[in-house]
Design a protein around this motif. Structure first.
Motif, PDB file in Angstrom:
ATOM      1  N   PHE A   1       0.825  -1.207   0.000  1.00 31.04           N
ATOM      2  CA  PHE A   1       0.000   0.000   0.000  1.00 31.04           C
ATOM      3  C   PHE A   1       0.861   1.260   0.000  1.00 31.04           C
ATOM      4  CE2 PHE A   1      -2.634   3.325   1.877  1.00 31.04           C
ATOM      5  CZ  PHE A   1      -3.818   3.184   1.167  1.00 31.04           C
ATOM      6  N   VAL A   2       1.877   1.304   0.851  1.00 36.88           N
ATOM      7  CA  VAL A   2       2.744   2.485   0.914  1.00 36.88           C
ATOM      8  C   VAL A   2       3.510   2.650  -0.402  1.00 36.88           C
ATOM      9  CG1 VAL A   2       4.730   3.526   2.068  1.00 36.88           C
ATOM     10  CG2 VAL A   2       2.929   2.432   3.417  1.00 36.88           C
ATOM     11  N   SER A   3       4.007   1.535  -0.944  1.00 32.31           N
ATOM     12  CA  SER A   3       4.702   1.606  -2.225  1.00 32.31           C
ATOM     13  C   SER A   3       3.762   2.110  -3.317  1.00 32.31           C
ATOM     14  CB  SER A   3       5.249   0.224  -2.596  1.00 32.31           C
ATOM     15  OG  SER A   3       5.945   0.258  -3.817  1.00 32.31           O
ATOM     16  N   ALA A   4       2.512   1.677  -3.251  1.00 27.44           N
ATOM     17  CA  ALA A   4       1.521   2.135  -4.227  1.00 27.44           C
ATOM     18  C   ALA A   4       1.211   3.614  -4.053  1.00 27.44           C
ATOM     19  CB  ALA A   4       0.242   1.313  -4.101  1.00 27.44           C
ATOM     20  N   MET A   5       1.222   4.100  -2.818  1.00 31.67           N
ATOM     21  CA  MET A   5       1.031   5.533  -2.593  1.00 31.67           C
ATOM     22  C   MET A   5       2.123   6.342  -3.290  1.00 31.67           C
ATOM     23  SD  MET A   5      -0.245   5.998   1.367  1.00 31.67           S
ATOM     24  CE  MET A   5      -0.317   7.788   1.143  1.00 31.67           C
TER      25      MET A   5
ATOM     26  N   LEU B   1      -3.434  12.538  -1.909  1.00 28.52           N
ATOM     27  CA  LEU B   1      -2.538  13.277  -1.018  1.00 28.52           C
ATOM     28  C   LEU B   1      -1.812  14.373  -1.791  1.00 28.52           C
ATOM     29  CD1 LEU B   1      -1.115  13.727   1.684  1.00 28.52           C
ATOM     30  CD2 LEU B   1       0.494  11.904   1.044  1.00 28.52           C
ATOM     31  N   LEU B   2      -1.351  14.040  -2.994  1.00 27.96           N
ATOM     32  CA  LEU B   2      -0.666  15.040  -3.812  1.00 27.96           C
ATOM     33  C   LEU B   2      -1.622  16.157  -4.210  1.00 27.96           C
ATOM     34  CD1 LEU B   2       1.924  15.943  -5.225  1.00 27.96           C
ATOM     35  CD2 LEU B   2       1.187  14.635  -7.223  1.00 27.96           C
ATOM     36  N   VAL B   3      -2.864  15.834  -4.569  1.00 29.66           N
ATOM     37  CA  VAL B   3      -3.852  16.861  -4.901  1.00 29.66           C
ATOM     38  C   VAL B   3      -4.028  17.825  -3.732  1.00 29.66           C
ATOM     39  CG1 VAL B   3      -6.319  17.264  -5.323  1.00 29.66           C
ATOM     40  CG2 VAL B   3      -5.117  15.496  -6.616  1.00 29.66           C
ATOM     41  N   THR B   4      -4.093  17.282  -2.536  1.00 33.75           N
ATOM     42  CA  THR B   4      -4.255  18.128  -1.342  1.00 33.75           C
ATOM     43  C   THR B   4      -3.071  19.074  -1.173  1.00 33.75           C
ATOM     44  OG1 THR B   4      -5.521  16.361  -0.246  1.00 33.75           O
ATOM     45  CG2 THR B   4      -4.581  18.087   1.156  1.00 33.75           C
TER      46      THR B   4
ATOM     47  N   CYS C   1      -5.856   5.100 -15.691  1.00 29.67           N
ATOM     48  CA  CYS C   1      -6.665   5.266 -14.479  1.00 29.67           C
ATOM     49  C   CYS C   1      -5.879   5.927 -13.349  1.00 29.67           C
ATOM     50  CB  CYS C   1      -7.257   3.929 -14.038  1.00 29.67           C
ATOM     51  SG  CYS C   1      -6.080   2.699 -13.441  1.00 29.67           S
ATOM     52  N   VAL C   2      -4.593   5.620 -13.208  1.00 24.88           N
ATOM     53  CA  VAL C   2      -3.828   6.214 -12.104  1.00 24.88           C
ATOM     54  C   VAL C   2      -3.572   7.695 -12.365  1.00 24.88           C
ATOM     55  CG1 VAL C   2      -1.742   6.062 -10.705  1.00 24.88           C
ATOM     56  CG2 VAL C   2      -2.795   3.969 -11.601  1.00 24.88           C
ATOM     57  N   ALA C   3      -3.259   8.044 -13.608  1.00 28.91           N
ATOM     58  CA  ALA C   3      -3.116   9.461 -13.938  1.00 28.91           C
ATOM     59  C   ALA C   3      -4.421  10.204 -13.663  1.00 28.91           C
ATOM     60  CB  ALA C   3      -2.708   9.631 -15.401  1.00 28.91           C
ATOM     61  N   ASN C   4      -5.543   9.548 -13.977  1.00 27.11           N
ATOM     62  CA  ASN C   4      -6.841  10.188 -13.766  1.00 27.11           C
ATOM     63  C   ASN C   4      -7.189  10.315 -12.283  1.00 27.11           C
ATOM     64  OD1 ASN C   4      -6.994  10.366 -16.485  1.00 27.11           O
ATOM     65  ND2 ASN C   4      -8.622   8.855 -16.755  1.00 27.11           N
ATOM     66  N   MET C   5      -6.548   9.494 -11.434  1.00 27.66           N
ATOM     67  CA  MET C   5      -6.733   9.654  -9.994  1.00 27.66           C
ATOM     68  C   MET C   5      -6.179  10.996  -9.523  1.00 27.66           C
ATOM     69  SD  MET C   5      -5.698   5.840  -8.663  1.00 27.66           S
ATOM     70  CE  MET C   5      -6.611   4.387  -9.179  1.00 27.66           C
ATOM     71  N   PHE C   6      -5.280  11.578 -10.301  1.00 31.06           N
ATOM     72  CA  PHE C   6      -4.800  12.927 -10.017  1.00 31.06           C
ATOM     73  C   PHE C   6      -5.542  13.957 -10.856  1.00 31.06           C
ATOM     74  CE2 PHE C   6      -2.240  16.639 -10.998  1.00 31.06           C
ATOM     75  CZ  PHE C   6      -1.878  17.085  -9.733  1.00 31.06           C
TER      76      PHE C   6
END
Length: 299
Positions: A54-58, A145-148, A228-233
């Motif tokens: 999970f942390v690595s994925a973050m 977290l990065l968006v925040t 999908c991951v890029a779109n998460m940002f």
């Protein structure tokens, strides 16, 4: 000095009269060797503890988000014409996958390649799906977290608000197409992403990795495919910028809300899975892999 000492040791280990010239391999791995490296990595991923995964994925979610932010800042320049803007923006976005591959992180889209391990019976479906679920949510947490942090840093106000306006316009353009259109764009996207990841596995050095992934990743961005991951940002960043008052005149801005974000992510995620697993992982396993003994059921 250490390298010279190792070379001296190797020379001392050789029998007298052996005039064989020592050669250091600098060529990329062959497709068969690359397939083996991909499968070995997949096995290691299923054995990774949930918290570490999970942390690595973050980290990966944040890394891809940094690439997406770089894209927004570069392409906010109104002086650039459409084609060069897409290409330069795509190159800027590459920073995300460079960080993932060179620094090490769990990226959901790249983990579609684990299907080759499933085909080779090196992992179980349960172990693979467990990794996918943990990594998907870890990527999302890192991106949010990065968006925040970016919102708190006032980055959307750069270039007199042009970055914020573009963030809204980019996100709105991702939630307005039909679901099927987004799904197919997701397939095409992860074909290129997983090919880039395979190039990374085949590379012998950091420089090889960076150069090898530039065109596939810049290409999918320039072509407008869905990651999908890029779109998460991109999507939460666009929504945050909208709430801050940017991009009020962007086309389709009314569709940019939480349901719209989930609409896009569902299509992009499923498309990414199909594109990476079927058209890359299984195809290259069929060409270059070989079956192994069944995976340990307890894994």
């Amino acid at each position: 000095m250490g390298k010279n000492m190792m070379d001296d040791d190797k020379r001392r280990e050789r029998p007298k009269g052996d005039t064989t010239v020592l050669r250091i391999g600098v060529n990329a791995l062959t497709p068969v060797e690359t397939e083996e490296a991909v499968e070995n990595a997949g096995v290691a991923k299923t054995r990774l503890a949930g918290g570490r995964a999970f942390v690595s994925a973050m980290f990966a979610g944040a890394f891809i988000g940094f690439g997406a932010l770089f894209f927004l800042i570069v392409t906010a320049d109104p002086a650039m014409t459409w084609g060069p803007k897409r290409f330069v923006g795509g190159l800027a976005f590459c920073m995300g996958l460079v960080l993932v591959l060179c620094c090490g992180a769990e990226l959901f889209t790249g983990n579609s390649l684990m299907v080759s391990d499933l085909a080779a019976r090196k992992v179980t479906a349960r172990g693979m799906l467990r990794n996918w679920v943990i990594v998907w949510f870890g990527n999302l947490a890192g991106a949010l977290l990065l968006v925040t942090l970016v919102t708190m840093a006032g980055t959307m106000g750069l270039a007199d608000g042009a970055v914020g306006d573009l963030a809204v316009a980019t996100a709105a353009a991702k939630v307005t197409p039909a679901w099927g259109t987004l799904f197919v764009r997701g397939i095409l996207c992860n074909v290129l992403v997983c090919l880039a990841v395979r190039i990374g596995f085949a590379a012998r050095s950091v420089a090889d990795k960076v150069l090898g992934i530039l065109l596939p990743i810049a290409g999918f961005v320039a072509m407008g495919f869905e990651h999908c991951v890029a779109n998460m940002f991109f999507l939460p960043m666009g929504l945050a910028a909208k709430l801050l008052g940017y991009g009020a005149d962007a086309a389709g801005v009314g569709a940019l809300d939480v349901p719209g974000i989930l609409f896009n992510l569902s299509a992009a995620t499923l498309g990414n899975i199909l594109g990476g697993s079927l058209f890359v992982a299984l195809a290259y396993w069929y060409l270059n892999g070989k079956a192994s003994a069944p995976a340990d059921k307890a894994r």
